[in-house]
Design a protein around this motif. Structure first.
Motif, PDB file in Angstrom:
ATOM      1  N   MET A 152       0.843  -1.191   0.000  1.00 37.97           N
ATOM      2  CA  MET A 152       0.000   0.000   0.000  1.00 37.97           C
ATOM      3  C   MET A 152       0.876   1.238   0.000  1.00 37.97           C
ATOM      4  SD  MET A 152      -2.758   1.246   2.857  1.00 37.97           S
ATOM      5  CE  MET A 152      -1.501   1.733   4.012  1.00 37.97           C
ATOM      6  N   ASN A 153       0.559   2.201  -0.837  1.00 35.26           N
ATOM      7  CA  ASN A 153       1.331   3.432  -0.928  1.00 35.26           C
ATOM      8  C   ASN A 153       0.377   4.609  -0.945  1.00 35.26           C
ATOM      9  OD1 ASN A 153       3.369   5.339  -1.381  1.00 35.26           O
ATOM     10  ND2 ASN A 153       3.125   5.158  -3.603  1.00 35.26           N
ATOM     11  N   THR A 154       0.453   5.473   0.066  1.00 37.25           N
ATOM     12  CA  THR A 154      -0.429   6.635   0.124  1.00 37.25           C
ATOM     13  C   THR A 154       0.251   7.892  -0.400  1.00 37.25           C
ATOM     14  OG1 THR A 154       0.252   7.144   2.394  1.00 37.25           O
ATOM     15  CG2 THR A 154      -1.623   5.668   2.112  1.00 37.25           C
ATOM     16  N   ARG A 155       1.534   7.819  -0.705  1.00 35.03           N
ATOM     17  CA  ARG A 155       2.274   8.989  -1.193  1.00 35.03           C
ATOM     18  C   ARG A 155       2.304   8.983  -2.714  1.00 35.03           C
ATOM     19  NH1 ARG A 155       6.317  12.537   0.271  1.00 35.03           N
ATOM     20  NH2 ARG A 155       6.445  11.749   2.383  1.00 35.03           N
ATOM     21  N   LYS A 156       1.965  10.100  -3.318  1.00 32.43           N
ATOM     22  CA  LYS A 156       2.095  10.246  -4.758  1.00 32.43           C
ATOM     23  C   LYS A 156       3.547  10.520  -5.112  1.00 32.43           C
ATOM     24  CE  LYS A 156      -2.599  12.035  -5.363  1.00 32.43           C
ATOM     25  NZ  LYS A 156      -3.422  13.161  -5.836  1.00 32.43           N
ATOM     26  N   ALA A 157       3.873  10.338  -6.364  1.00 34.09           N
ATOM     27  CA  ALA A 157       5.244  10.566  -6.803  1.00 34.09           C
ATOM     28  C   ALA A 157       5.646  12.010  -6.505  1.00 34.09           C
ATOM     29  CB  ALA A 157       5.373  10.282  -8.295  1.00 34.09           C
ATOM     30  N   LEU A 158       6.784  12.158  -5.811  1.00 36.95           N
ATOM     31  CA  LEU A 158       7.275  13.492  -5.487  1.00 36.95           C
ATOM     32  C   LEU A 158       7.902  14.161  -6.704  1.00 36.95           C
ATOM     33  CD1 LEU A 158       8.949  12.985  -2.012  1.00 36.95           C
ATOM     34  CD2 LEU A 158       6.855  14.209  -2.489  1.00 36.95           C
ATOM     35  N   TYR A 159       8.534  13.357  -7.529  1.00 37.33           N
ATOM     36  CA  TYR A 159       9.285  13.905  -8.653  1.00 37.33           C
ATOM     37  C   TYR A 159       8.917  13.120  -9.908  1.00 37.33           C
ATOM     38  CZ  TYR A 159      11.926  15.369  -4.566  1.00 37.33           C
ATOM     39  OH  TYR A 159      12.290  15.877  -3.342  1.00 37.33           O
ATOM     40  N   GLN A 160       8.472  13.833 -10.937  1.00 33.29           N
ATOM     41  CA  GLN A 160       8.073  13.202 -12.188  1.00 33.29           C
ATOM     42  C   GLN A 160       8.792  13.907 -13.334  1.00 33.29           C
ATOM     43  OE1 GLN A 160       3.942  12.473 -12.444  1.00 33.29           O
ATOM     44  NE2 GLN A 160       4.021  11.529 -14.453  1.00 33.29           N
ATOM     45  N   TYR A 161       9.235  13.120 -14.298  1.00 31.52           N
ATOM     46  CA  TYR A 161      10.035  13.654 -15.394  1.00 31.52           C
ATOM     47  C   TYR A 161       9.374  13.273 -16.721  1.00 31.52           C
ATOM     48  CZ  TYR A 161      13.230  13.740 -11.470  1.00 31.52           C
ATOM     49  OH  TYR A 161      13.777  13.952 -10.238  1.00 31.52           O
ATOM     50  N   GLY A 162       9.386  14.193 -17.643  1.00 29.16           N
ATOM     51  CA  GLY A 162       8.702  13.964 -18.898  1.00 29.16           C
ATOM     52  C   GLY A 162       9.563  13.225 -19.910  1.00 29.16           C
ATOM     53  N   GLY A 216       9.723   8.212  -6.296  1.00 31.94           N
ATOM     54  CA  GLY A 216       8.975   8.657  -5.135  1.00 31.94           C
ATOM     55  C   GLY A 216       7.929   7.718  -4.594  1.00 31.94           C
ATOM     56  N   GLU A 217       7.788   6.520  -5.158  1.00 35.28           N
ATOM     57  CA  GLU A 217       6.806   5.585  -4.611  1.00 35.28           C
ATOM     58  C   GLU A 217       7.422   4.798  -3.457  1.00 35.28           C
ATOM     59  OE1 GLU A 217       7.050   5.894  -7.924  1.00 35.28           O
ATOM     60  OE2 GLU A 217       5.072   6.573  -8.547  1.00 35.28           O
ATOM     61  N   GLY A 218       7.168   5.232  -2.246  1.00 37.07           N
ATOM     62  CA  GLY A 218       7.674   4.522  -1.076  1.00 37.07           C
ATOM     63  C   GLY A 218       9.127   4.841  -0.808  1.00 37.07           C
ATOM     64  N   SER A 219       9.498   4.805   0.460  1.00 40.45           N
ATOM     65  CA  SER A 219      10.859   5.212   0.812  1.00 40.45           C
ATOM     66  C   SER A 219      11.877   4.126   0.508  1.00 40.45           C
ATOM     67  CB  SER A 219      10.929   5.593   2.291  1.00 40.45           C
ATOM     68  OG  SER A 219      10.652   4.486   3.110  1.00 40.45           O
ATOM     69  N   ARG A 220      11.470   2.854   0.498  1.00 43.46           N
ATOM     70  CA  ARG A 220      12.363   1.740   0.180  1.00 43.46           C
ATOM     71  C   ARG A 220      13.640   1.807   1.025  1.00 43.46           C
ATOM     72  NH1 ARG A 220      12.651   2.878  -5.914  1.00 43.46           N
ATOM     73  NH2 ARG A 220      12.188   4.947  -5.121  1.00 43.46           N
TER      74      ARG A 220
END
Length: 534
Positions: free
Chosen positions: A1-11, A61-65
């Motif tokens: 389960m992941n409640t955090r959205k991606a912090l950083y997204q690149y095109g 950014g999906e989960g701190s891992r």
């Protein structure tokens, strides 16, 4: 389960290689923009090697891992230009505590001495580290990151490999003289070459949760055997930035992985541990793990690094740390080969050195897991007897294994010139040289590792005779001044002492009284050049 959205997204961006009638040729293609791939690409680019970095995603950014980064890893990140933002954001710690039930069995200090730039450990969510690495990579003119570029085929040749890369605009091919496979535990490139892991799979399941809360716990590593809030199992607590806490709870081999990730199961467990419900869940996963590796890391011109080459248990923070040390070991060797300053056979030393490091890490991880999660009645009796003795007997404390924390590897390989004299101090042949605070010629404070950088370097203590010659020589007392005596103590110096340091800051050779032939031979040896190893 992941409640955090991606912090950083690149095109995604179209690259110059697309639409060509024949594949473009690149010196190095790195596959996978995780910490290992990014560190490899940055290191190569800093050494003047053009790099293309391919990743099938467009975000981090999906989960701190991974969260724990050791002193040697921080020293490598410092050389790569990303340590400062990590230190600024991360939680610094050096103290670990081990409990049984409510009782403190013992505490340990991972860096009890002064005179080091980097701390013993920091805790930092992996997405922050990756962001710092991506920012650094973007600042280098000869490094191109291609997001949403998925490698779907690999054809090896004697002089490199051809990669087929899928993009939103269709596939294209590129040729690379060398390919670094840093595409993680589920490595597609490993599958394309038909390579299999060897080792052990553990059946015990563990719940891992990142919990947002205000806590009174100090920034330390706390590990429990049989805690009152989780009877018969183990638990682990780490502090992260942003008031996020990492909690690991042992579940046992029969736990239902899907059910255990639901809030209905997770929240009561955490409430029992924390004694309150004033928290929120950031990320939850249930995992089992493996202690396995490839038989070989080098397959022609395709080289595997990080989780694509080896996997360990999370106890001891050996995954990302060992992967980043893979990157460090590999980059300088590839750079020398591509520049014609070392034979291609030097790459075999990467396989030799990092395979040995993987075996060392796997051994520590396996022993930790066997102690934390005994798989037989005999192992359980041994574990419980050890814990009982540890309350009173110092020798038993050393036998308690809650995860031997990551340490850098010492390379006992043909790249090092064996010692002829006896040495004391903490500098060890084949190991990373210990840091020390110094002053340069202008009186400015500088750290030894900063002065070394990423070049092969001779360190020399003068004795009145002509100093040694070499491509880069630093004279103690002139170029570097050891005003606090840390260098003298750690390197066991005497007048005339000379030290040869590899480009990855490992100690390759040392002499009380060096001669030009000895230094030349050792320099050739560390570059894998055959000849007289006097």
């Amino acid at each position: 389960m992941n409640t955090r959205k991606a912090l950083y997204q690149y095109g995604y961006r179209r690259c110059a290689d697309q639409g060509r009638s024949s594949p473009a040729r690149h010196p190095v293609a790195v596959v996978g923009a995780g910490p290992v791939g990014l560190c490899t690409a940055i290191d190569l680019a800093q050494r003047g090697v053009p790099v293309v970095l391919l990743d099938d995603a467009d975000r981090i950014g999906e989960g701190s891992r991974g969260i724990c980064y050791a002193k040697r890893t921080l020293e490598i990140l410092d050389r790569l230009g990303v340590a400062d933002p990590c230190l600024e954001k991360g939680v610094t710690w050096r103290i670990g505590k081990v409990f049984q039930n409510d009782d403190l069995l013992y505490a340990f200090d991972l860096l009890p001495e002064d005179g080091h730039k980097m701390p013993a450990f920091i805790n930092l969510q992996q997405y922050y580290l990756e962001h710092a690495l991506v920012e650094r990579a973007a600042a280098l003119p000869n490094l191109e990151i291609r997001w949403r570029n998925k490698v779907i085929d690999l054809k090896r040749r004697n002089d490199g490999a051809t990669l087929t890369v899928e993009t939103p605009e269709g596939p294209y091919d590129l040729d690379a003289e060398w390919v670094v496979a840093a595409d993680g535990a589920r490595s597609a490139l490993r599958g394309m070459l038909g390579l299999a892991f060897q080792g052990e799979v553990f059946e015990d399941r563990f719940l891992i949760a990142d919990v947002k809360m205000k806590g009174e716990f100090p920034p330390e590593r706390w590990f429990w055997f049989d805690p009152p809030f989780h009877d018969g199992h183990s638990a682990l607590l780490h502090k992260q930035p942003d008031d996020v806490w990492r909690i690991d709870l042992q579940l046992g081999p029969d736990a239902d992985a899907k059910a255990e990730q639901t809030p209905e199961r997770v929240v009561p467990r955490l409430r029992q541990m924390l004694g309150h419900d004033d928290f929120s869940l950031e990320w939850v996963s249930v995992y089992t793990f493996q202690c396995r590796r490839l038989e070989r890391f080098v397959h022609g011109r395709v080289v595997f690094a990080g989780d694509s080459a080896h996997q360990v248990s999370p106890f001891g923070a050996r995954g990302a740390n060992s992967g980043i040390q893979d990157a460090e070991n590999l980059a300088w060797k590839l750079a020398l080969i591509l520049k014609g300053e070392a034979p291609e056979s030097l790459i075999e030393s990467y396989d030799l050195e990092r395979s040995a490091a993987a075996d060392e890490n796997i051994g520590h991880s396996t022993r930790s897991t066997d102690f934390i999660a005994p798989r037989s009645a005999q192992e359980l009796r041994f574990r419980d007897a050890t814990l009982s003795l540890a309350r009173h007997a110092p020798f038993a404390k050393r036998m308690v294994n809650s995860g031997r924390l990551s340490m850098p590897s010492t390379y006992e390989t043909p790249l090092s010139t064996p010692d002829r004299e006896t040495w004391s101090g903490s500098a060890r042949l084949g190991a990373p040289v210990p840091d020390a605070p110094m002053r340069d010629r202008s009186g400015r404070s500088v750290w030894l590792l900063e002065a070394l950088g990423g070049e092969e370097t001779i360190l020399h203590v003068p004795n009145g005779s002509q100093p040694p010659a070499g491509s880069r020589v630093l004279i103690l007392g002139e170029d570097l001044i050891d005003e606090h005596g840390f260098f003298t103590q750690r390197f066991d110096t005497s007048p005339g002492s000379t030290y040869l340091v590899r480009p990855d800051q490992h100690l390759a050779a040392r002499w009380r009284h060096a001669t030009p032939p000895l230094i030349e031979s050792a320099s050739r040896r560390l570059r894998g050049i055959e000849g007289d190893h006097a």
